[in-house]
Design an enzyme around this catalytic site. Structure first.
Site, PDB file in Angstrom:
ATOM      1  N   THR A   1       0.833  -1.324   0.063  1.00  0.00           N
ATOM      2  CA  THR A   1       0.059   0.063   0.194  1.00  0.00           C
ATOM      3  C   THR A   1       1.107   1.370   0.261  1.00  0.00           C
ATOM      4  O   THR A   1       2.048   1.557   0.423  1.00  0.00           O
ATOM      5  CB  THR A   1      -0.821   0.451   1.371  1.00  0.00           C
ATOM      6  OG1 THR A   1      -1.405  -0.864   0.998  1.00  0.00           O
ATOM      7  CG2 THR A   1      -1.309   1.440   1.598  1.00  0.00           C
TER       8      THR A   1
ATOM      9  N   THR B   1      -0.256   1.109   6.631  1.00  0.00           N
ATOM     10  CA  THR B   1      -0.170   0.179   5.849  1.00  0.00           C
ATOM     11  C   THR B   1      -0.401  -1.319   6.427  1.00  0.00           C
ATOM     12  O   THR B   1      -0.172  -1.130   7.421  1.00  0.00           O
ATOM     13  CB  THR B   1       1.087   0.436   4.522  1.00  0.00           C
ATOM     14  OG1 THR B   1       1.047  -1.225   4.063  1.00  0.00           O
ATOM     15  CG2 THR B   1       2.828   0.369   5.875  1.00  0.00           C
ATOM     16  N   GLY B   2      -0.684  -2.094   6.056  1.00  0.00           N
ATOM     17  CA  GLY B   2      -0.881  -3.635   6.618  1.00  0.00           C
ATOM     18  C   GLY B   2      -2.579  -4.275   6.980  1.00  0.00           C
ATOM     19  O   GLY B   2      -2.764  -3.623   5.616  1.00  0.00           O
TER      20      GLY B   2
ATOM     21  N   ARG C   1     -14.573  -6.566  -1.040  1.00  0.00           N
ATOM     22  CA  ARG C   1     -14.526  -6.738   0.552  1.00  0.00           C
ATOM     23  C   ARG C   1     -13.533  -5.300   0.732  1.00  0.00           C
ATOM     24  O   ARG C   1     -12.560  -4.862  -0.650  1.00  0.00           O
ATOM     25  CB  ARG C   1     -13.198  -7.579   0.879  1.00  0.00           C
ATOM     26  CG  ARG C   1     -11.849  -7.166   2.488  1.00  0.00           C
ATOM     27  CD  ARG C   1     -10.342  -6.186   1.973  1.00  0.00           C
ATOM     28  NE  ARG C   1      -9.808  -6.442   3.541  1.00  0.00           N
ATOM     29  CZ  ARG C   1      -8.603  -5.628   3.104  1.00  0.00           C
ATOM     30  NH1 ARG C   1      -8.487  -4.248   2.401  1.00  0.00           N
ATOM     31  NH2 ARG C   1      -8.304  -5.896   4.023  1.00  0.00           N
ATOM     32  N   VAL C   2     -13.783  -4.116   1.780  1.00  0.00           N
ATOM     33  CA  VAL C   2     -12.734  -3.173   1.156  1.00  0.00           C
ATOM     34  C   VAL C   2     -12.154  -2.976   3.096  1.00  0.00           C
ATOM     35  O   VAL C   2     -12.160  -3.229   3.999  1.00  0.00           O
ATOM     36  CB  VAL C   2     -14.489  -1.632   1.570  1.00  0.00           C
ATOM     37  CG1 VAL C   2     -12.745  -0.255   1.491  1.00  0.00           C
ATOM     38  CG2 VAL C   2     -14.897  -2.286   0.173  1.00  0.00           C
ATOM     39  N   GLY C   3     -10.869  -2.419   2.701  1.00  0.00           N
ATOM     40  CA  GLY C   3      -9.665  -2.051   3.385  1.00  0.00           C
ATOM     41  C   GLY C   3      -9.732  -0.979   4.227  1.00  0.00           C
ATOM     42  O   GLY C   3     -10.295   0.235   3.803  1.00  0.00           O
ATOM     43  N   ASP C   4      -8.292  -0.978   5.471  1.00  0.00           N
ATOM     44  CA  ASP C   4      -8.685   0.678   5.761  1.00  0.00           C
ATOM     45  C   ASP C   4      -8.100   2.138   4.801  1.00  0.00           C
ATOM     46  O   ASP C   4      -8.430   2.996   5.312  1.00  0.00           O
ATOM     47  CB  ASP C   4      -7.531   0.448   7.166  1.00  0.00           C
ATOM     48  CG  ASP C   4      -5.973   0.010   5.754  1.00  0.00           C
ATOM     49  OD1 ASP C   4      -6.192  -1.000   5.419  1.00  0.00           O
ATOM     50  OD2 ASP C   4      -5.096   1.224   6.042  1.00  0.00           O
TER      51      ASP C   4
ATOM     52  N   GLY D   1      -5.651  -4.497   6.643  1.00  0.00           N
ATOM     53  CA  GLY D   1      -6.713  -3.261   6.742  1.00  0.00           C
ATOM     54  C   GLY D   1      -7.717  -3.387   8.442  1.00  0.00           C
ATOM     55  O   GLY D   1      -8.183  -2.933   8.709  1.00  0.00           O
TER      56      GLY D   1
HETATM   57  N1  GLY Z   1      -4.381  -1.819   3.958  1.00  0.00           N
HETATM   58  C1  GLY Z   1      -4.646  -1.921   2.572  1.00  0.00           C
HETATM   59  C2  GLY Z   1      -5.956  -3.474   2.848  1.00  0.00           C
HETATM   60  O1  GLY Z   1      -5.490  -3.797   4.342  1.00  0.00           O
HETATM   61  O2  GLY Z   1      -6.644  -2.885   2.455  1.00  0.00           O
END
Ligand code: GLY
Length: 292
Positions: free
Chosen positions: A158, A208-209, A186-189, A211
């Site tokens: 990321t 990053t990491g 799926r939606v991340g952070d 989510g």
């Molecule tokens: N940090 C990126 C995600 O989890 O999508």
């Protein structure tokens, strides 16, 4: 990464604004196939690209008190994000369009892509965003899943940036193709303000990491809130060790505060950082991972 940071540095050196700087850095990273954002994004279990991005900007107190821009009229803070977009070359530009050209903060999927067309951002096919490297990683992931074994950690990749400009405006931005093995939808952070991206008048951060862990801990907001008590470097080390390490999750965070001080920390296998200040110029760093 250094080329990308150079673009942001050129904008800031020329008295440009923090928002333009972080977006320019992210566009360059999204366009580079080595990063997990834009072209080169990791693939969903269906073998498609679905990208998330967000941006947040906060004016200094002095600017927020002046009448004028939308940032000024809403207590000096504004944000925009997109999630699960599949046909946009530069999701960060679309997140910026959500912030500047709609009354909303988060727009997803086909509606986001319709907005892209409306604001004149070029759409591309999903296929054009897929690199051979991403396809190969996807094949390995699929094989591991079929054999019922955990896939080798593939890293995240990321991209994010945080900046303060000469007027004291702070901006942070994040863009990603998500995590390996994610299911469609799926939606991340990176699309969630407060989690993957956050800025207020005291500082701005990008994460990053994993989510899911970053969302539940509202990691970037937590780090910026810590600036009330401590320095940027301690703030980021604290949130990584008190949240991600304890949760058994991996990630990293970068942060800039209102005095232009920088913080970065991670507990992943590696995280590359590049910093720019007018005094020290551009520096390329490989910070050690925090283990406890
Ligand atoms: N940090 C990126 C995600 O989890 O999508």
């Amino acid at each position: 990464m250094l080329e990308a940071v150079q673009r942001g540095a050129d904008i800031l050196r020329g008295s440009g604004n923090a928002l333009d700087a972080v977006v320019a850095v992210l566009v360059a990273l999204e366009n580079h196939p080595l990063f997990n954002a834009g072209t080169g994004s990791l693939l969903t279990t269906d073998g498609t690209v679905e990208m998330d991005a967000s941006v947040m900007v906060a004016a200094s107190d002095e600017r927020a008190n002046r009448v004028g821009s939308r940032a000024d009229s809403q207590a000096g803070v504004m944000a925009g994000a997109v999630a699960a977009v599949t046909r946009v070359r530069n999701p960060i530009q679309l997140a910026r369009a959500v912030m500047e050209r709609t009354p909303h903060v988060l727009v997803v999927g086909s509606g986001a892509e319709r907005l892209a067309r409306r604001v004149g951002l070029a759409l591309c096919s999903n296929e054009e965003l897929i690199t051979e490297r991403a396809r190969e990683r996807w094949r390995q992931q699929q094989e591991s899943a079929q054999l019922g074994i955990g896939a080798k950690t593939q890293g995240h990749g990321t991209v994010g940036a945080a900046a303060i400009d000469c007027r004291g405006t702070i901006a942070a931005a994040t863009s990603t193709g998500g995590v390996p093995g994610k299911i469609p939808g799926r939606v991340g952070d990176s699309a969630i303000i407060g989690a993957g991206t956050y800025a207020d008048k005291t500082g701005g951060a990008s994460a990053t990491g994993n989510g899911e862990a970053i969302i539940t801990r509202a990691l970037c907001r937590e780090a910026v809130m810590n600036l009330r008590q401590t320095t940027p470097m301690t703030a980021v080390r604290r949130v990584i060790s008190r949240t991600l390490v304890l949760d058994g999750a991996q990630g990293g965070i970068i942060l800039v505060d209102r005095r232009g001080r920088i913080g970065f920390a991670h507990n992943a296998a590696a995280m590359e950082v590049a910093t720019f200040t007018s005094l020290a110029g551009i520096r390329h760093l490989w910070p050690d991972s925090i283990k406890t």
